[in-house]
Design an enzyme around this catalytic site. Structure first.
Site, PDB file in Angstrom:
ATOM      1  N   LYS A 141       0.827  -1.192   0.000  1.00  0.00           N
ATOM      2  CA  LYS A 141       0.000   0.000   0.000  1.00  0.00           C
ATOM      3  C   LYS A 141       0.867   1.250   0.000  1.00  0.00           C
ATOM      4  O   LYS A 141       2.028   1.234   0.425  1.00  0.00           O
ATOM      5  CB  LYS A 141      -0.928   0.001   1.221  1.00  0.00           C
ATOM      6  CG  LYS A 141      -1.851  -1.213   1.305  1.00  0.00           C
ATOM      7  CD  LYS A 141      -2.844  -1.231   0.153  1.00  0.00           C
ATOM      8  CE  LYS A 141      -3.828  -2.376   0.257  1.00  0.00           C
ATOM      9  NZ  LYS A 141      -3.332  -3.617  -0.304  1.00  0.00           N
ATOM     10  N   ASP A 142       0.269   2.350  -0.442  1.00  0.00           N
ATOM     11  CA  ASP A 142       0.972   3.615  -0.594  1.00  0.00           C
ATOM     12  C   ASP A 142       1.556   4.097   0.727  1.00  0.00           C
ATOM     13  O   ASP A 142       0.890   4.077   1.764  1.00  0.00           O
ATOM     14  CB  ASP A 142       0.014   4.662  -1.159  1.00  0.00           C
ATOM     15  CG  ASP A 142       0.724   5.870  -1.726  1.00  0.00           C
ATOM     16  OD1 ASP A 142       1.433   6.546  -0.958  1.00  0.00           O
ATOM     17  OD2 ASP A 142       0.580   6.141  -2.927  1.00  0.00           O
TER      18      ASP A 142
END
Length: 584
Positions: free
Chosen positions: A229-230
């Protein structure tokens, strides 16, 4: 009855690089690692939190890079002085620019003379045209006409008509960008692994997972996850730790609920929200998709109304499955390096990997690439920031006299696979471009993707299956070129795919040739990916001032940035991203 064959739609995930016990996402095409930030994870064993890192300077990676030892201790270091830099450069003979034009059409300067000996060793000539003795490239008679990946990253056609596009800005920061994983399955409660439902900000998934494993008394390799995930968003996802004690994990939940943010600003933390047991861990891609909630700024009443209509239309036609610039790497370099690797042009591979500064490079990264282009690989290795671990190791190998055609054998297979995946992504986008805008229209010989089961089958009668495509039950696919690409396409669809492959200077037989790595030879596997994605549960909340929140769900492998681009928006980078990405 046609047989529906399950096919992996992967090659969507980036790689991770190790730096003294901590995972850094960095280098070509990767999310930014943490720089100049304190990272802490709540630990149930002690009353205070375990400190994982702090800003330190290390002579091998340059200034402003987080360097953490295996036990979480800061390792002191120092930056080489300007005099030392000059002295080192003075020891090198006349510099050489690594010239020639790459096969994608990018200009790389002039000059192709031999690289001078350095410190008693003979350096490799990256301008040579020799091929690896272990890997022959099958000649392709058709000229390479494919444009430069960087030039094609941001000029793609859009699906929606111009009258539905409005200007707005979405910020990719933790307050404005929220991502929640939709798992493929829920933990059953049976022992074996402990699944941790975590919320994080400002830290890569690898770092969070490895820190949690250590906090539970397990080695980093015991941690697994389904998706990365970012770093800059607020994200929630499952992380599994093999052999962890569930009671200790529950203590993490209790501490996570009371500790809140792990630093004073609240921008960097990992919080454990739930813990459950399950017999198995997680594997990459083992998710149904992701749920997004994004803040859109710069809207007025008319713009909000137009945007509502645009969201409804995009839900009807689907989101084009472009990979785009975020997958090609910084300045398109990842795709260019990957294409050179797959073609077997290893002199070009070496030159693009460590040299050839891009116009958007600056700071330490630009200095490192300029040094490499001048033949000072030792200087380049010292100047590449810690997030560019692959480039630094490649420069070190070249400084030690490794020839370009043997360079992949000095590098990790995972890192090389990431670069090859970037090339696959670029070629996929070229096929999608040929099929645009009728991304839901089936052709004879298409391989159709079933959105509910993620299975696939070859279409024999396009007219018969078209109503199912119109209902968004299935979509045509394009290949992520590689070996064992099954099921294979045929007819008109296959003709388009082979034409794109030939324009890139490749053919299908080349994917059967081995690629070297430090762990031995490997081959690039193929897969297929739908040309469009369904946009589910999309809603635009009421306008407040000039801001409205957009919520939607996407399947695994789809990017929220493509939804924003299709709607006409601009994604503003987090504060300081450009500076960090350049290693300044």
């Amino acid at each position: 009855m046609q047989r529906h064959q399950e096919v992996h739609d992967g090659a969507d995930v980036p790689m991770a690089r190790k730096l003294r016990g901590v995972q850094f996402a960095g280098g070509i095409g990767l999310a930014l690692g943490l720089a100049a930030a304190a990272v802490r994870i709540a630990c149930p064993v002690v009353a205070t939190q375990v400190q994982l890192g702090r800003v330190a300077v290390h002579p091998s990676v340059g200034a402003g890079v987080v360097v953490v030892g295996l036990e979480g201790k800061v390792e002191p270091g120092r930056q080489p002085t300007g005099e030392q830099q000059e002295e080192r450069r003075a020891r090198c003979a006349a510099p050489v620019r690594l010239g020639a034009r790459d096969a994608c059409g990018g200009s790389h300067g002039a000059g192709d003379s031999a690289i001078p000996p350095r410190c008693g060793q003979t350096g490799p000539n990256l301008a040579s045209s020799g091929q690896s003795p272990r890997r022959r490239t099958k000649p392709v008679t058709r000229p390479v006409t494919n444009p430069h990946p960087a030039a094609r990253a941001d000029d793609r056609p859009r699906r929606l008509p111009g009258e539905l596009l409005v200007g707005f800005t979405a910020k990719s920061d933790a307050e404005s960008f929220v991502v929640e994983e939709r798992p493929a399955s829920e933990p059953s409660g049976e022992p074996g692994h402990v699944w941790l439902w975590v919320e994080k900000r400002g830290i890569a998934t690898e770092e969070a997972a490895h820190g949690l494993a250590r906090a539970l008394g397990r080695p980093p390799r015991a941690a697994t996850w389904a998706g990365r995930k970012d770093v800059h968003a607020t994200t929630r996802q499952w992380i599994a730790v093999e052999g962890a004690d569930e009671a200790a994990a529950r203590a993490l939940v209790e501490r996570g609920a009371t500790q809140g943010a792990a630093d004073d600003s609240g921008t960097t933390y990992v919080r454990v929200l739930d813990a459950r047991s399950h017999p198995r861990g997680l594997r990459l891609g083992q998710i149904r998709g992701n749920r997004f909630r994004l803040a859109l700024d710069g809207l007025d009443t008319k713009g909000w109304s137009t945007l509502s209509s645009a969201v409804a239309e995009l839900t009807r036609v689907g989101v084009p499955a472009w990979y785009g610039a975020q997958r090609y790497g910084h300045g398109g370099r990842g795709a260019r390096v990957g294409l050179a690797l797959v073609r077997g042009r290893l002199d070009e591979f070496a030159r693009l990997l460590v040299g050839e500064p891009h116009t958007s490079d600056y700071g330490a990264v630009r200095e490192a690439r300029e040094l490499a282009a001048a033949g000072d690989f030792d200087g380049a290795a010292r100047r590449f920031p810690g997030r560019f671990a692959l480039e630094r190791r490649a420069a070190q190998a070249l400084a030690a006299g490794v020839r370009p055609e043997r360079l992949p054998e000095q590098l990790g297979r995972t890192e090389l696979l990431f670069l090859a995946n970037a090339a696959q992504s670029y070629l996929f986008d070229r096929v999608l471009e040929r099929r645009f805008p009728e991304l839901g229209r089936l052709l004879a010989g298409d391989v159709a993707h079933l959105h509910t089961t993620r299975g696939s089958f070859q279409v024999e009668d396009a007219a018969l299956e078209q109503p199912r495509a119109d209902r968004f039950e299935l979509s045509p696919t394009a290949p992520l070129f590689g070996r064992r690409l099954r099921p294979s396409s045929g007819g008109e669809a296959r003709a388009i795919e082979l034409d794109v492959l030939a324009e890139a200077g490749l053919d299908e037989d080349q994917f059967e040739l081995p690629i070297g790595s430090a762990r031995g030879p490997w081959r690039l596997e193929g897969a297929r990916r739908p040309l469009r994605w369904p946009l589910a549960a999309a809603s635009l909340e009421t306008l407040v001032g000039q801001r409205a929140w957009l919520c939607f769900e996407l399947p695994a492998g789809a990017y929220a940035t493509e939804v924003l681009a299709e709607l006409g928006g601009t994604l503003a980078p987090p504060a300081g991203q450009n500076r960090e990405s350049a290693g300044a």
